[in-house]
Design a protein around this motif. Structure first.
Motif, mmCIF file in Angstrom:
data_model
loop_
_atom_site.group_PDB
_atom_site.id
_atom_site.type_symbol
_atom_site.label_atom_id
_atom_site.label_comp_id
_atom_site.label_asym_id
_atom_site.label_seq_id
_atom_site.Cartn_x
_atom_site.Cartn_y
_atom_site.Cartn_z
ATOM 1 N N ILE A 161 55.731 54.707 41.379
ATOM 2 C CA ILE A 161 55.334 53.738 42.337
ATOM 3 C C ILE A 161 53.854 53.936 42.488
ATOM 4 C CG2 ILE A 161 54.834 53.508 44.969
ATOM 5 C CD1 ILE A 161 57.690 54.123 45.323
ATOM 6 N N LEU A 162 53.333 55.603 42.334
ATOM 7 C CA LEU A 162 51.444 56.150 42.550
ATOM 8 C C LEU A 162 51.228 55.741 41.223
ATOM 9 C CD1 LEU A 162 50.093 57.681 43.341
ATOM 10 C CD2 LEU A 162 51.052 59.522 42.010
ATOM 11 N N ALA A 163 52.059 55.507 39.841
ATOM 12 C CA ALA A 163 51.115 54.674 38.276
ATOM 13 C C ALA A 163 50.654 53.286 38.785
ATOM 14 C CB ALA A 163 51.840 54.612 37.390
ATOM 15 N N GLY A 164 52.161 52.567 39.824
ATOM 16 C CA GLY A 164 51.552 51.116 39.983
ATOM 17 C C GLY A 164 50.967 50.699 41.066
ATOM 18 N N SER A 165 50.370 52.010 42.001
ATOM 19 C CA SER A 165 49.784 51.487 42.955
ATOM 20 C C SER A 165 48.032 52.086 42.301
ATOM 21 C CB SER A 165 49.845 52.688 44.004
ATOM 22 O OG SER A 165 48.569 52.805 45.061
ATOM 23 N N ILE A 166 48.017 52.553 41.104
ATOM 24 C CA ILE A 166 47.017 53.258 40.621
ATOM 25 C C ILE A 166 46.051 52.107 40.378
ATOM 26 C CG2 ILE A 166 45.532 54.680 38.984
ATOM 27 C CD1 ILE A 166 47.245 56.454 40.308
ATOM 28 N N MET A 167 47.125 51.828 38.977
ATOM 29 C CA MET A 167 46.588 50.476 38.385
ATOM 30 C C MET A 167 46.238 49.229 39.490
ATOM 31 S SD MET A 167 49.577 50.613 35.463
ATOM 32 C CE MET A 167 50.658 52.337 35.583
ATOM 33 N N MET A 168 47.179 48.559 40.641
ATOM 34 C CA MET A 168 46.844 47.637 41.391
ATOM 35 C C MET A 168 45.163 48.193 42.045
ATOM 36 S SD MET A 168 49.390 46.368 44.936
ATOM 37 C CE MET A 168 48.056 47.583 45.326
ATOM 38 N N ARG A 169 45.244 49.472 42.526
ATOM 39 C CA ARG A 169 43.802 49.704 43.112
ATOM 40 C C ARG A 169 42.682 49.390 42.375
ATOM 41 N NH1 ARG A 169 47.220 50.745 46.849
ATOM 42 N NH2 ARG A 169 46.066 50.717 49.073
ATOM 43 N N GLY A 170 42.830 49.854 40.694
ATOM 44 C CA GLY A 170 42.173 49.824 39.741
ATOM 45 C C GLY A 170 41.454 48.221 38.839
ATOM 46 N N SER A 171 41.376 47.964 37.965
ATOM 47 C CA SER A 171 41.186 47.345 36.990
ATOM 48 C C SER A 171 42.213 46.728 36.102
ATOM 49 C CB SER A 171 39.980 46.946 37.050
ATOM 50 O OG SER A 171 39.651 47.902 35.255
ATOM 51 N N ALA A 191 45.473 45.616 36.117
ATOM 52 C CA ALA A 191 46.239 44.619 36.682
ATOM 53 C C ALA A 191 45.108 43.619 36.349
ATOM 54 C CB ALA A 191 46.414 44.445 37.785
ATOM 55 N N ARG A 192 44.147 43.537 36.962
ATOM 56 C CA ARG A 192 42.903 41.945 36.766
ATOM 57 C C ARG A 192 42.959 41.988 35.034
ATOM 58 N NH1 ARG A 192 38.710 41.980 35.587
ATOM 59 N NH2 ARG A 192 37.550 44.346 36.423
ATOM 60 N N ARG A 193 43.128 42.579 34.485
ATOM 61 C CA ARG A 193 42.908 42.534 32.972
ATOM 62 C C ARG A 193 43.630 41.843 32.761
ATOM 63 N NH1 ARG A 193 38.650 46.328 30.931
ATOM 64 N NH2 ARG A 193 37.926 47.774 32.410
ATOM 65 N N LEU A 194 45.408 42.546 33.403
ATOM 66 C CA LEU A 194 46.575 41.656 32.386
ATOM 67 C C LEU A 194 46.531 40.210 33.342
ATOM 68 C CD1 LEU A 194 49.247 43.698 33.227
ATOM 69 C CD2 LEU A 194 48.617 43.826 31.123
ATOM 70 N N LEU A 195 45.796 39.403 34.474
ATOM 71 C CA LEU A 195 45.830 38.483 35.006
ATOM 72 C C LEU A 195 44.708 37.691 33.636
ATOM 73 C CD1 LEU A 195 45.587 37.116 38.690
ATOM 74 C CD2 LEU A 195 44.239 36.593 36.723
ATOM 75 N N ASP A 196 43.668 38.334 33.364
ATOM 76 C CA ASP A 196 42.995 37.642 32.206
ATOM 77 C C ASP A 196 42.932 37.604 31.238
ATOM 78 O OD1 ASP A 196 40.639 37.832 34.030
ATOM 79 O OD2 ASP A 196 39.458 39.670 33.606
ATOM 80 N N LEU A 197 44.306 38.057 30.480
ATOM 81 C CA LEU A 197 44.931 38.157 28.940
ATOM 82 C C LEU A 197 46.498 36.885 29.735
ATOM 83 C CD1 LEU A 197 45.352 38.622 26.207
ATOM 84 C CD2 LEU A 197 47.333 40.860 27.522
ATOM 85 N N SER A 198 46.676 36.256 30.549
ATOM 86 C CA SER A 198 47.591 35.625 30.923
ATOM 87 C C SER A 198 46.641 34.421 31.300
ATOM 88 C CB SER A 198 48.465 35.833 32.039
ATOM 89 O OG SER A 198 48.597 37.150 31.862
ATOM 90 N N ARG A 199 45.519 34.608 31.661
ATOM 91 C CA ARG A 199 44.823 33.214 31.965
ATOM 92 C C ARG A 199 44.063 32.287 30.513
ATOM 93 N NH1 ARG A 199 41.099 34.787 34.861
ATOM 94 N NH2 ARG A 199 42.240 33.597 36.529
ATOM 95 N N SER A 200 43.718 33.501 29.402
ATOM 96 C CA SER A 200 43.639 33.350 27.787
ATOM 97 C C SER A 200 44.725 32.538 27.676
ATOM 98 C CB SER A 200 43.467 33.987 27.447
ATOM 99 O OG SER A 200 44.300 35.216 26.873
ATOM 100 N N LEU A 201 46.320 33.081 27.634
ATOM 101 C CA LEU A 201 47.412 32.286 26.830
ATOM 102 C C LEU A 201 47.675 31.247 27.483
ATOM 103 C CD1 LEU A 201 48.953 36.007 26.870
ATOM 104 C CD2 LEU A 201 48.090 34.409 25.065
ATOM 105 N N VAL A 202 47.648 31.524 28.592
ATOM 106 C CA VAL A 202 48.897 29.661 29.176
ATOM 107 C C VAL A 202 48.407 28.627 30.352
ATOM 108 C CG1 VAL A 202 51.381 30.779 28.871
ATOM 109 C CG2 VAL A 202 50.171 31.619 31.612
ATOM 110 N N GLY A 203 46.566 29.577 30.313
ATOM 111 C CA GLY A 203 45.918 28.942 31.302
ATOM 112 C C GLY A 203 45.764 26.790 31.258
ATOM 113 N N HIS A 204 45.658 26.764 30.085
ATOM 114 C CA HIS A 204 45.676 25.527 29.412
ATOM 115 C C HIS A 204 46.840 24.564 29.917
ATOM 116 C CE1 HIS A 204 47.139 27.338 25.934
ATOM 117 N NE2 HIS A 204 47.595 26.048 26.059
ATOM 118 N N VAL A 205 47.652 24.819 29.872
ATOM 119 C CA VAL A 205 48.846 23.839 30.025
ATOM 120 C C VAL A 205 49.122 23.536 31.195
ATOM 121 C CG1 VAL A 205 50.263 25.619 27.898
ATOM 122 C CG2 VAL A 205 50.737 25.751 30.301
#
Length: 427
Positions: free
Chosen positions: A65-75, A77-91
């Motif tokens: 839980i703590l690890a997930g919370s740290i990643m959510m409050r840092g960056s 999680a956002r970097r994963l979102l940017d990776l997802s956008r580059s993979l499937v954002g165009h479909v």
């Protein structure tokens, strides 16, 4: 059935209808039932609650839980979102596809369904509205994708199931990978079909290979988390608890010293959230374990085994009955409570039909994860409504196609055990 057990379940039903928190409702039900009988004493309740938490695997829960919370409050999680956008954002329905894919990535970080909805949905739901997606559809996609947080390891419910039934948490983690990915693909297919029908386009253009490499490079430390956790466990290097501690230390170092996106205030917020969340989880663990042991004392498990095995000799029909039963239970009782109470009760039943404990664990977690999407207890629904400010009724209707896709996938996982057991090498 013993009258005390009837009293216990009547009291539990009353407390749940009164919206008493599940951990307190279970504890009070057991306490009042015990007071009606002289076979057990209140000391039994206290002793069993204490001993139920004295399990090494449970120590992994607050660390994940703590690890997930740290990643959510840092960056991370956002970097994963940017990776997802580059993979499937165009479909077609690109923003919806990004939501599901990011939830699959984030599920490998957080281990929590509501946390996945909050982290991914908090960013994606407003973004999808700006791009012209309807508010109910945007909320439904992110709410449904949140259930991947408890399917894709590391998963807190899988840890609880392993501790309650004596099943290897490492095997459960590995077994959950393919089923979790399968559910994610099903959600992406539904998102595509709905988006195509409603004319929701992609984000504009396909990312170039260079842009993808940049996004991949930015997200490389985030992607290493599941590799470190699962690789350590399955390689025999660490236990799940040790892997959880490593995940905390790793995320803290990356966010604080590499990305430099985590300050003292965010760290204190993460510690506070972890403390509150862990306390509520462990209260459910303690009281639900007492309830399960009380049922065992009154010989309820053997009665259930005898009753269910007397219904049919068909494994197919028995698994269907259990699935329907779990789906119903998931609509009004917390997933962790269901796992702790029903896991030890139903495991002997399915084992009598030759079902592997790891396969049943995955089946149970996938099934009960749908409870996050169904009222009145569907936690994901309330998180989604809180983000988008729509009514629970509108969201419950919008989420039906995704719920049906999850049920179809559940049946595949139920009757094709190789989906769960191939990676652990159990079949």
């Amino acid at each position: 059935m013993d009258p005390i057990i009837i009293i216990l379940f009547v009291l539990l039903a009353v407390f749940l209808l009164l919206s008493v928190p599940i951990g307190i409702a279970i504890g009070l039900s057991v306490l009042f039932a015990i007071l009606f009988d002289d076979k057990l004493t209140p000391q039994f309740l206290v002793q069993r609650m204490f001993s139920s938490l004295d399990l090494f695997p449970l120590m992994a829960v607050p660390f994940f839980i703590l690890a997930g919370s740290i990643m959510m409050r840092g960056s991370m999680a956002r970097r994963l979102l940017d990776l997802s956008r580059s993979l499937v954002g165009h479909v077609t329905g690109g923003m919806a596809q990004i939501s599901v894919l990011t939830s699959m990535f984030y599920g490998a970080l957080s281990g929590s369904s509501p946390a996945t909805v909050a982290a991914v949905g908090g960013v994606m739901i407003p973004s999808m509205e700006k791009e012209g997606y309807s508010k109910p559809f945007a909320t439904a996609v992110n709410t449904a994708a949140g259930c991947l947080g408890v399917m894709i390891p590391p998963s807190i419910p899988l840890i609880i199931y392993g501790a309650a039934t004596g099943t290897s948490v490492g095997d459960l983690f590995i077994a959950g990978i393919i089923p979790g990915l399968l559910v994610g693909v099903a959600l992406m297919i539904v998102s595509y079909l709905i988006s195509r029908k409603r004319g929701y386009r992609g984000t504009g253009k396909r990312s170039t290979f260079k842009e993808f490499l940049v996004a991949l490079n930015n997200a490389k430390y985030s992607l290493l988390v599941p590799i470190i956790v699962l690789g350590g466990i399955y390689g025999g290097i660490t236990t799940p608890t040790e892997a959880a501690v490593i995940a905390v230390v790793y995320s803290l170092i990356i966010e604080a010293f590499v990305h430099r996106d985590l300050g003292w205030s965010q760290l204190f917020d993460s510690l506070r959230q972890t403390t509150v969340t862990s306390a509520s989880i462990f209260l459910v663990v303690a009281t639900a374990t007492v309830l399960a042991q009380t049922l065992t004392f009154y010989n309820v498990p053997n009665q259930i085994v005898t009753m269910l095995t007397g219904i049919t000799e068909s494994t197919i029909l028995m698994l269907l009955i259990i699935n329907v039963f779990l789906l119903i239970m998931g609509t009004f009782m917390d997933a962790l409570a269901n796992i702790l109470i029903l896991g030890p009760l139903l495991l002997p039943v399915v084992q009598a039909y030759g079902v592997d404990p790891v396969h049943f664990g995955i089946l149970m977690i996938v099934n009960l994860s749908l409870g996050f999407l169904t009222p009145p207890v569907g936690v994901n629904l309330y998180v989604g409504c809180g983000i988008s400010n729509i009514s629970i009724e509108r969201l419950s209707v919008a989420i039906i196609p995704f719920l049906l896709a999850c049920i179809v996938t559940l049946l595949m996982i139920t009757y094709l055990p190789q989906i769960s057991l191939w990676l652990p090498g159990l079949k």
